[in-house]
Design a protein around this motif. Structure first.
Motif, PDB file in Angstrom:
ATOM      1  N   TRP A  56       0.871  -1.181   0.000  1.00  0.00           N
ATOM      2  CA  TRP A  56       0.000   0.000   0.000  1.00  0.00           C
ATOM      3  C   TRP A  56       0.905   1.227   0.000  1.00  0.00           C
ATOM      4  O   TRP A  56       1.466   1.570   1.042  1.00  0.00           O
ATOM      5  CB  TRP A  56      -0.899  -0.016   1.243  1.00  0.00           C
ATOM      6  CG  TRP A  56      -2.040   0.960   1.142  1.00  0.00           C
ATOM      7  CD1 TRP A  56      -2.018   2.184   0.550  1.00  0.00           C
ATOM      8  CD2 TRP A  56      -3.368   0.782   1.623  1.00  0.00           C
ATOM      9  NE1 TRP A  56      -3.242   2.780   0.634  1.00  0.00           N
ATOM     10  CE2 TRP A  56      -4.102   1.949   1.295  1.00  0.00           C
ATOM     11  CE3 TRP A  56      -4.013  -0.233   2.305  1.00  0.00           C
ATOM     12  CZ2 TRP A  56      -5.430   2.111   1.618  1.00  0.00           C
ATOM     13  CZ3 TRP A  56      -5.341  -0.071   2.644  1.00  0.00           C
ATOM     14  CH2 TRP A  56      -6.046   1.081   2.304  1.00  0.00           C
ATOM     15  N   GLY A  57       1.063   1.822  -1.137  1.00  0.00           N
ATOM     16  CA  GLY A  57       2.001   2.947  -1.246  1.00  0.00           C
ATOM     17  C   GLY A  57       3.384   2.471  -0.833  1.00  0.00           C
ATOM     18  O   GLY A  57       3.877   1.464  -1.329  1.00  0.00           O
ATOM     19  N   PRO A  58       3.986   3.176   0.124  1.00  0.00           N
ATOM     20  CA  PRO A  58       5.339   2.771   0.544  1.00  0.00           C
ATOM     21  C   PRO A  58       5.343   1.601   1.526  1.00  0.00           C
ATOM     22  O   PRO A  58       6.391   1.066   1.860  1.00  0.00           O
ATOM     23  CB  PRO A  58       5.882   4.036   1.221  1.00  0.00           C
ATOM     24  CG  PRO A  58       4.675   4.752   1.707  1.00  0.00           C
ATOM     25  CD  PRO A  58       3.559   4.432   0.761  1.00  0.00           C
ATOM     26  N   TYR A  90       8.768  -0.314   5.146  1.00  0.00           N
ATOM     27  CA  TYR A  90       8.367   1.007   4.649  1.00  0.00           C
ATOM     28  C   TYR A  90       9.449   1.525   3.704  1.00  0.00           C
ATOM     29  O   TYR A  90      10.621   1.637   4.095  1.00  0.00           O
ATOM     30  CB  TYR A  90       8.183   1.984   5.821  1.00  0.00           C
ATOM     31  CG  TYR A  90       7.734   3.351   5.392  1.00  0.00           C
ATOM     32  CD1 TYR A  90       6.390   3.613   5.164  1.00  0.00           C
ATOM     33  CD2 TYR A  90       8.654   4.384   5.202  1.00  0.00           C
ATOM     34  CE1 TYR A  90       5.976   4.876   4.761  1.00  0.00           C
ATOM     35  CE2 TYR A  90       8.250   5.639   4.799  1.00  0.00           C
ATOM     36  CZ  TYR A  90       6.902   5.876   4.577  1.00  0.00           C
ATOM     37  OH  TYR A  90       6.496   7.126   4.166  1.00  0.00           O
ATOM     38  N   GLU A  91       9.048   1.804   2.469  1.00  0.00           N
ATOM     39  CA  GLU A  91       9.997   2.336   1.478  1.00  0.00           C
ATOM     40  C   GLU A  91      10.185   3.830   1.721  1.00  0.00           C
ATOM     41  O   GLU A  91       9.229   4.602   1.584  1.00  0.00           O
ATOM     42  CB  GLU A  91       9.457   2.133   0.053  1.00  0.00           C
ATOM     43  CG  GLU A  91       9.372   0.698  -0.399  1.00  0.00           C
ATOM     44  CD  GLU A  91      10.697   0.132  -0.875  1.00  0.00           C
ATOM     45  OE1 GLU A  91      11.665   0.912  -1.005  1.00  0.00           O
ATOM     46  OE2 GLU A  91      10.759  -1.086  -1.099  1.00  0.00           O
ATOM     47  N   LEU A  92      11.367   4.212   2.089  1.00  0.00           N
ATOM     48  CA  LEU A  92      11.630   5.635   2.320  1.00  0.00           C
ATOM     49  C   LEU A  92      11.584   6.400   0.995  1.00  0.00           C
ATOM     50  O   LEU A  92      11.980   5.855  -0.040  1.00  0.00           O
ATOM     51  CB  LEU A  92      12.989   5.812   2.993  1.00  0.00           C
ATOM     52  CG  LEU A  92      13.078   5.240   4.418  1.00  0.00           C
ATOM     53  CD1 LEU A  92      14.493   5.356   4.953  1.00  0.00           C
ATOM     54  CD2 LEU A  92      12.120   5.960   5.352  1.00  0.00           C
ATOM     55  N   PRO A  93      11.109   7.617   1.032  1.00  0.00           N
ATOM     56  CA  PRO A  93      10.877   8.352  -0.232  1.00  0.00           C
ATOM     57  C   PRO A  93      12.142   8.986  -0.816  1.00  0.00           C
ATOM     58  O   PRO A  93      12.201  10.180  -1.027  1.00  0.00           O
ATOM     59  CB  PRO A  93       9.859   9.421   0.181  1.00  0.00           C
ATOM     60  CG  PRO A  93      10.162   9.678   1.612  1.00  0.00           C
ATOM     61  CD  PRO A  93      10.690   8.400   2.204  1.00  0.00           C
ATOM     62  N   LEU A 122       0.247  -0.617 -15.365  1.00  0.00           N
ATOM     63  CA  LEU A 122       0.583  -1.587 -14.330  1.00  0.00           C
ATOM     64  C   LEU A 122       0.611  -0.978 -12.931  1.00  0.00           C
ATOM     65  O   LEU A 122       0.653  -1.703 -11.939  1.00  0.00           O
ATOM     66  CB  LEU A 122       1.949  -2.221 -14.634  1.00  0.00           C
ATOM     67  CG  LEU A 122       2.138  -2.760 -16.064  1.00  0.00           C
ATOM     68  CD1 LEU A 122       3.532  -3.324 -16.244  1.00  0.00           C
ATOM     69  CD2 LEU A 122       1.098  -3.828 -16.381  1.00  0.00           C
ATOM     70  N   GLY A 123       0.630   0.347 -12.861  1.00  0.00           N
ATOM     71  CA  GLY A 123       0.683   0.990 -11.547  1.00  0.00           C
ATOM     72  C   GLY A 123       2.058   0.882 -10.911  1.00  0.00           C
ATOM     73  O   GLY A 123       2.184   0.928  -9.689  1.00  0.00           O
ATOM     74  N   PHE A 124       3.083   0.710 -11.724  1.00  0.00           N
ATOM     75  CA  PHE A 124       4.437   0.525 -11.210  1.00  0.00           C
ATOM     76  C   PHE A 124       5.257   1.798 -11.370  1.00  0.00           C
ATOM     77  O   PHE A 124       5.209   2.451 -12.410  1.00  0.00           O
ATOM     78  CB  PHE A 124       5.169  -0.560 -11.999  1.00  0.00           C
ATOM     79  CG  PHE A 124       4.774  -1.970 -11.652  1.00  0.00           C
ATOM     80  CD1 PHE A 124       4.123  -2.269 -10.474  1.00  0.00           C
ATOM     81  CD2 PHE A 124       5.088  -3.010 -12.521  1.00  0.00           C
ATOM     82  CE1 PHE A 124       3.773  -3.571 -10.165  1.00  0.00           C
ATOM     83  CE2 PHE A 124       4.745  -4.313 -12.221  1.00  0.00           C
ATOM     84  CZ  PHE A 124       4.090  -4.597 -11.034  1.00  0.00           C
TER      85      PHE A 124
END
Lengths: 495, 166
Positions: A363-365, A409-412, B86-88
């Protein structure tokens, strides 16, 4: 536009064109040797000459020289265009889709690790493993992937190991009088008489052939990874979420699901509106050390997995896995009476029933992954293994379960992929011993300096609490608490 | 000048429905999905398109294998397509294909950087499918409608290459 008006248009075009060609032009000369289709339109009308003319030449000669130069320039450009086309056609031939798909492809992954484990003083960990900081050669796995025909695929994955050199065969034991013996695989190098080397091992991770004529029905036969959970399917260190294996896969994995099976697998995928459905049904020799060589059971192991995936409200996959199989061990002896015969005796036999549920979501990051596995082991009468407590005691039927959760969590950062993560594991290995359990808490950081390179630095605190068998083995008090601090640094590369 | 006028008149006389006429009506930066003229497909759903470009669907309805071609990984076209369909993000896309390989599912589709070469490949091979800028899709390939909408229609799924991605 009606057909007649198109024809009229073409006629007009031809008239204009012929009139234009008839107009005196400095480019007038012999017809080009290059077909017009190969010459870009801009080249049809030559530009001014690139060669300066000597002023002393007569007008007619200078004009002729100019024309020759223009023609030469045209031919050179046409030649370049032709060479480009030949080059493109070469590439085109090289990329012929049916041919390229039949090629053998070789790829794989590799990881090397640094680990430091610090065991508690009173624990058994020191006895069973090394606690010195060390570099560890992890996986060197090579895939060979081929499509001998469009509907068939062969794939094998081979793991190369430095093992077994250095492994312990027997420990020095004052009770039995055994001395320590380690494995040494030193052998002479035939090529260089004064050189020696330690040979390593090869493990076939999987090798199977697949008929894949239909997306919804594929048939795979051979040695394949058990379709179970997320971790087992992810399989390789560049893809897996953590460096350390979840406990449900490490210590008691055999009681849940076998890592791989030898048999047949029917699988496919179907699109249901906005949901992807994948299914896999397996029939195999089952689990057990010898199951990939021989299968002493009449019963085959049956398993399967169904997985749903969607994109709303986030990217998610939900899987349910099951497995039922008989696991057995046997010994063979030569009987002399009443007649000479080879007798196979079943020593241990049990039935295993396992269920697994897994969820992976992005979900997002945020990245989330969790698995729950439960296993029932029922031993057959007369074929129970002896318990560690000693002769006359036997292992009871048991139910065990375990789970883990992972959150990252993927840091931006646009310049590097950096993901801090946390994971928690829990296993209850035996319902007869309700106070026995193991757990582990992990915190780590994964970074991808390149798409195919993953580096993980993680710390794990793990604890095993037991009141029974392990404590008995150690001849200690009835209560055992074995704790360890684990530092892992792993660098994995896919190639 | 007269020659150029002649070409213009000639082009106007070409039959309707050819690639050139379709292109003429299109913004050249519209992203189009193309197949070979020998492929009978004319319309494809966004869902099927996604399944094809994620390599989940690997066969045409005719039973032939689908051969997917991607644009070059770092190109604006690829970024736009991966994001829109693809939303990638580029990073997610790269990770997806690494994971795809390590899991043993297969290998990523081949990337072709040259639109001209890609057009020729698609033209030649009935199994092929690719995407490109409408301006690069000349004759010899069929531009597919997506979810019943032609490129350039108001709610066309793939949109056009934005200034940001370029």
């Amino acid at each position: 536009m009606p057909w007649t008006s198109r024809a009229l248009g073409l006629c007009c075009a031809m008239l204009f064109s012929s009139w234009a060609d008839a107009t005196p032009s400095p480019s007038l000369g012999p017809p080009s040797l290059v077909p017009p289709s190969l010459v870009p339109p801009s080249l049809v009308t030559p530009e001014s000459s690139t060669t300066s003319l000597p002023t002393s030449l007569p007008t007619s000669e200078s004009r002729q020289l100019k024309e020759v130069n223009q023609k030469l320039a045209r031919l050179e450009k046409a030649h370049r265009a032709l060479r480009e086309q030949v080059s493109e056609l070469d590439q085109l031939a090289g990329q012929s889709p049916p041919e390229q798909s039949r090629r053998l492809r070789v790829y794989g992954f590799f990881d090397v690790n640094f680990r430091y484990i610090r065991f508690s003083d009173e624990g058994l960990g020191r006895l069973l493993s090394h606690d010195d900081p060390m570099f560890v050669f992890g996986n060197l796995n090579i895939y060979f992937d081929a499509r001998p025909s469009p509907n068939w695929r062969f794939m094998t994955e081979i793991r190369f190991l430095l093992n077994p050199v250095g492994d312990t065969m027997t420990m020095e034991n004052p009770l039995t009088g055994e001395s320590y013996e380690g494995v040494d695989t030193l052998t002479a190098d035939a090529l260089y008489p004064f050189d020696e080397f330690n040979f390593g091992a090869i493990e076939i991770e999987r090798a199977h052939v697949t008929w894949q004529r239909l997306d919804w029905l594929r048939i795979t036969m051979g040695l394949y990874l058990t379709p179970f959970g997320v971790w087992n399917v992810d399989h390789g260190s560049p893809t897996r979420a953590t460096a350390l294996t979840p406990i449900i896969y490490a210590t008691s994995a055999a009681a849940f699901f076998p890592e791989r099976q030898l048999g047949i697998k029917v699988h496919g995928q179907v699109q249901l509106d906005d949901v992807d459905l994948d299914y896999e049904v397996t029939l195999s020799n089952g689990a057990g050390t010898a199951a990939t060589l021989v299968d002493p059971d009449k019963d085959k192991a049956l398993g399967g997995r169904i997985r749903l995936g969607g994109r709303w409200p986030c990217l998610w996959k939900l899987g349910l896995s099951g497995y039922a199989g008989r696991k057995s061990a046997f010994k063979q002896r030569i009987a002399l009476a009443p007649t000479f015969a080879l007798v196979r005796e079943l020593t241990v036999a049990s039935s295993t029933y396992s269920l697994g549920l897994d969820l992976a979501a992005t979900w997002g990051p945020w990245v989330f992954q969790a698995e729950v596995a439960a296993g029932w082991v029922d031993f057959e009468a007369g074929h129970r293994p002896e318990a560690i407590r000693g002769p006359g005691t036997y292992t009871a039927d048991r139910f065990q379960w375990g789970a883990y959760g992972f959150l990252g969590y993927e840091l931006p950062f646009s310049w590097i992929a950096l993901r801090p993560y946390f994971s928690f594991n829990w296993v209850s290995p035996d319902d007869n011993l309700p106070k026995d359990f193991a757990y582990a808490a992990t915190g780590g950081l994964a970074l991808r300096p390149a798409h195919s390179v993953v580096m993980k630095v993680e710390y794990t605190f793990s604890a095993v609490e037991s009141e029974a068998d392990i404590a008995a083995l150690a001849f200690r008090d009835s209560k055992l608490k074995d704790e360890s601090h684990n530092l892992y640094i792993q660098i994995a590369v896919a190639f | 000048m007269l020659r150029a006028l002649a070409y213009i008149v000639a082009l106007s006389a070409l039959p309707a429905g050819s690639g050139a006429t379709q292109e003429g009506a299109l913004d050249p930066n519209t992203i189009v999905v193309v197949v070979s003229l020998k492929n009978p497909l004319k319309d494809i759903s966004r869902k099927d398109l996604r399944a094809i470009f994620l390599m989940r669907s690997r066969h045409w309805r005719t039973g032939r294998s689908i051969v997917v071609f991607n644009a070059a990984p770092k190109s604006a076209l690829r970024k736009h397509f991966d994001h829109t369909l693809l939303g990638f993000s580029p990073r997610q896309s790269a990770t997806y294909w690494v994971d795809f390989r390590i899991r043993g599912t297969g290998i990523a589709p081949r990337s072709v950087a040259s639109p001209r070469l890609l057009r020729r490949i698609v033209n030649k091979h009935v199994e092929a499918i690719a995407y490109m800028r409408a301006g690069d899709a000349g004759r010899g390939v069929r531009i597919l409608r997506v979810d019943g909408r032609a490129p350039g229609d108001k709610h066309y799924a793939l949109g056009r290459l934005s200034q940001v991605h370029r």
